[in-house]
Write a protein that holds these residues in place. Structure first.
Motif, PDB file in Angstrom:
ATOM      1  N   ALA A  58      -4.693 -26.016 -10.686  1.00 47.04           N
ATOM      2  CA  ALA A  58      -3.644 -25.761 -11.662  1.00 47.04           C
ATOM      3  C   ALA A  58      -3.094 -24.358 -11.423  1.00 47.04           C
ATOM      4  O   ALA A  58      -3.847 -23.444 -11.080  1.00 47.04           O
ATOM      5  CB  ALA A  58      -4.192 -25.875 -13.076  1.00 47.04           C
ATOM      6  N   GLU A  59      -1.780 -24.226 -11.609  1.00 38.31           N
ATOM      7  CA  GLU A  59      -1.169 -22.901 -11.501  1.00 38.31           C
ATOM      8  C   GLU A  59      -0.934 -22.342 -12.895  1.00 38.31           C
ATOM      9  O   GLU A  59      -0.356 -23.008 -13.750  1.00 38.31           O
ATOM     10  CB  GLU A  59       0.161 -22.954 -10.737  1.00 38.31           C
ATOM     11  N   ALA A  60      -1.386 -21.107 -13.106  1.00 42.19           N
ATOM     12  CA  ALA A  60      -1.193 -20.427 -14.389  1.00 42.19           C
ATOM     13  C   ALA A  60       0.217 -19.838 -14.445  1.00 42.19           C
ATOM     14  O   ALA A  60       0.623 -19.113 -13.539  1.00 42.19           O
ATOM     15  CB  ALA A  60      -2.233 -19.316 -14.537  1.00 42.19           C
ATOM     16  N   VAL A 116      -3.273 -17.886  -9.845  1.00 40.42           N
ATOM     17  CA  VAL A 116      -2.567 -16.876 -10.646  1.00 40.42           C
ATOM     18  C   VAL A 116      -1.540 -16.175  -9.754  1.00 40.42           C
ATOM     19  O   VAL A 116      -1.841 -15.814  -8.613  1.00 40.42           O
ATOM     20  CB  VAL A 116      -3.586 -15.857 -11.225  1.00 40.42           C
ATOM     21  N   ASN A 117      -0.326 -16.010 -10.282  1.00 39.61           N
ATOM     22  CA  ASN A 117       0.729 -15.306  -9.540  1.00 39.61           C
ATOM     23  C   ASN A 117       0.537 -13.798  -9.651  1.00 39.61           C
ATOM     24  O   ASN A 117       0.279 -13.283 -10.746  1.00 39.61           O
ATOM     25  CB  ASN A 117       2.102 -15.661 -10.118  1.00 39.61           C
ATOM     26  N   LEU A 118       0.679 -13.099  -8.540  1.00 40.73           N
ATOM     27  CA  LEU A 118       0.583 -11.639  -8.572  1.00 40.73           C
ATOM     28  C   LEU A 118       1.961 -11.020  -8.345  1.00 40.73           C
ATOM     29  O   LEU A 118       2.754 -11.534  -7.568  1.00 40.73           O
ATOM     30  CB  LEU A 118      -0.367 -11.147  -7.479  1.00 40.73           C
ATOM     31  N   VAL A 148      -5.007 -16.674  -5.566  1.00 40.24           N
ATOM     32  CA  VAL A 148      -3.888 -15.821  -5.951  1.00 40.24           C
ATOM     33  C   VAL A 148      -2.658 -16.229  -5.160  1.00 40.24           C
ATOM     34  O   VAL A 148      -2.755 -16.621  -3.999  1.00 40.24           O
ATOM     35  CB  VAL A 148      -4.193 -14.311  -5.782  1.00 40.24           C
ATOM     36  N   GLU A 149      -1.505 -16.193  -5.836  1.00 41.87           N
ATOM     37  CA  GLU A 149      -0.240 -16.530  -5.181  1.00 41.87           C
ATOM     38  C   GLU A 149       0.576 -15.255  -5.016  1.00 41.87           C
ATOM     39  O   GLU A 149       0.776 -14.510  -5.974  1.00 41.87           O
ATOM     40  CB  GLU A 149       0.549 -17.543  -6.016  1.00 41.87           C
ATOM     41  N   ILE A 150       1.010 -15.038  -3.794  1.00 36.72           N
ATOM     42  CA  ILE A 150       1.841 -13.864  -3.522  1.00 36.72           C
ATOM     43  C   ILE A 150       3.149 -14.336  -2.902  1.00 36.72           C
ATOM     44  O   ILE A 150       3.195 -15.371  -2.246  1.00 36.72           O
ATOM     45  CB  ILE A 150       1.121 -12.889  -2.567  1.00 36.72           C
ATOM     46  N   VAL A 199       0.121 -22.508   2.056  1.00 38.47           N
ATOM     47  CA  VAL A 199       1.550 -22.228   2.090  1.00 38.47           C
ATOM     48  C   VAL A 199       2.232 -23.128   1.057  1.00 38.47           C
ATOM     49  O   VAL A 199       2.096 -24.347   1.099  1.00 38.47           O
ATOM     50  CB  VAL A 199       2.136 -22.513   3.491  1.00 38.47           C
ATOM     51  N   LYS A 200       2.934 -22.512   0.101  1.00 37.32           N
ATOM     52  CA  LYS A 200       3.659 -23.289  -0.909  1.00 37.32           C
ATOM     53  C   LYS A 200       5.136 -23.300  -0.553  1.00 37.32           C
ATOM     54  O   LYS A 200       5.801 -22.261  -0.586  1.00 37.32           O
ATOM     55  CB  LYS A 200       3.457 -22.679  -2.303  1.00 37.32           C
ATOM     56  N   LEU A 201       5.617 -24.473  -0.200  1.00 36.03           N
ATOM     57  CA  LEU A 201       7.022 -24.584   0.217  1.00 36.03           C
ATOM     58  C   LEU A 201       7.925 -24.539  -1.001  1.00 36.03           C
ATOM     59  O   LEU A 201       7.725 -25.280  -1.972  1.00 36.03           O
ATOM     60  CB  LEU A 201       7.251 -25.884   0.981  1.00 36.03           C
TER      61      LEU A 201
HETATM   62 MG    MG Z   1       3.538 -19.485  -8.069  1.00 34.16          MG
END
Ligand code: MG
Ligand code: C2E
Ligand code: MG
Ligand code: MG
Length: 282
Positions: A58-60, A116-118, A148-150, A199-201
């Protein structure tokens, strides 16, 4: 897509802190309070395994439950957070909340990883790996619970420092995703030089794949490239069956989008997890 039309940027990215409007100042005061007063909420969007349909993460995503304006979305207040030095406070708040919720799901028999997005400048913070380790240990959570998502723009200027922090996080067992891939100044060298797992397209490439052969070619090529490098691929913003089927045909690993579920509260996510032995969203 409908939601976007009803949003009003109360403080646009372009105004850049200089020409501060009266509404902006008022909102800033409210935001400072909100961070302390628990008006910020964290919602979760499921990530779904494209082969099995199971919920695998899950993405916060932060929301502001504003007492007068109702629920505000990140594009309506993140510019203020960025411009007024509230990034660290907000990141810590979202991390704490996300890890608390992950601990609750875990205790309920659902050890679901949370992403979690940074903010890019957070990666200049050499204490971040230590703070994250303590936050995980404090809740008895394995490092693999956190991703973590950057975004690509995080590197402009300070690649070395960012790499140090990312390597530190990776050595602790925390996984790293590159978010919105393809939407910014994508440099393929990031894939080579940084310890990336996923990798999130970006949605802007995913949305047109069923009718735009060029978008489809780019998506296929990125999926193949990522797989060659041993990375997991995630498609963002999947809104219909046809797109999901097309992506599965390309060998894409994971999908996220309103087709499966919009972001939901922590309780609703637990409900999704609990509603089937292995929650299948489609
Ligand atoms: Mg994100
Ligand atoms: P993102 O990380 O790329 O998150 C995905 C965004 O796409 C979310 O918007 C999500 O609600 C939206 N989305 C998901 N599926 C669909 C779909 O099928 N169709 C459409 N049209 N949209 C979809 P949201 O929640 O408004 O977040 C926007 C951005 O704000 C995020 O983009 C992320 O960059 C940033 N953000 C959100 N929460 C945080 C946070 O806690 N910290 C930081 N630093 N940034 C955050
Ligand atoms: Mg994204
Ligand atoms: Mg995106």
């Amino acid at each position: 897509a409908k939601r976007t039309q009803t949003r009003h940027a109360v403080y646009s990215q372009e105004s850049d802190g200089q020409e501060t409007t009266r509404a902006g100042i008022q909102l800033l005061g409210q935001l400072r309070r909100a961070i302390g007063d628990g008006e910020l909420a964290v919602h979760y969007q499921p990530k779904v395994d494209l082969r099995t349909g199971s919920l695998i993460g899950a993405e916060a995503l932060v929301r502001w439950l504003h007492p007068d304006r109702g629920m505000l979305y990140p594009d309506q207040f993140l510019p203020l957070v960025r411009q007024h030095g509230l990034m660290h406070a907000m990141t810590d708040l979202v991390l704490d909340r996300a890890l608390d919720d992950a601990a609750t799901w875990h205790a309920g028999g659902h050890p679901l990883p949370v992403a979690v997005n940074l903010f890019p400048p957070t990666l200049g913070d050499v204490d971040l790996p230590t703070r994250i380790t303590q936050a995980l240990a404090h809740r008895d959570l394995a490092p693999t619970t956190l991703m973590v998502e950057i975004t690509e723009d995080f590197l402009l200027g300070n690649l070395d420092r960012a790499r140090t922090v990312l390597v530190g996080l990776r050595e602790l067992g925390i996984r790293i995703a590159i978010d919105d891939f393809g939407s910014g100044y994508s440099a393929l060298s990031y894939l080579r030089e940084l310890p990336i797992d996923e990798v999130k397209l970006d949605r802007s490439f995913i949305a047109p794949i069923t009718h735009d052969p060029r978008a489809a070619s780019i998506v296929r090529a990125v999926i193949d490239l990522a797989h060659t490098l041993g990375l997991t691929t995630v498609a963002e913003g999947v809104e219909d069956t046809e797109t999901a089927k097309t992506l599965a045909g390309y060998g894409c690993d994971v999908a996220q989008g309103n087709y499966y579920s919009a972001p939901v509260t922590d309780c609703d996510l637990l409900f999704l997890l609990a509603s089937a032995p292995r929650a299948k969203l489609r």
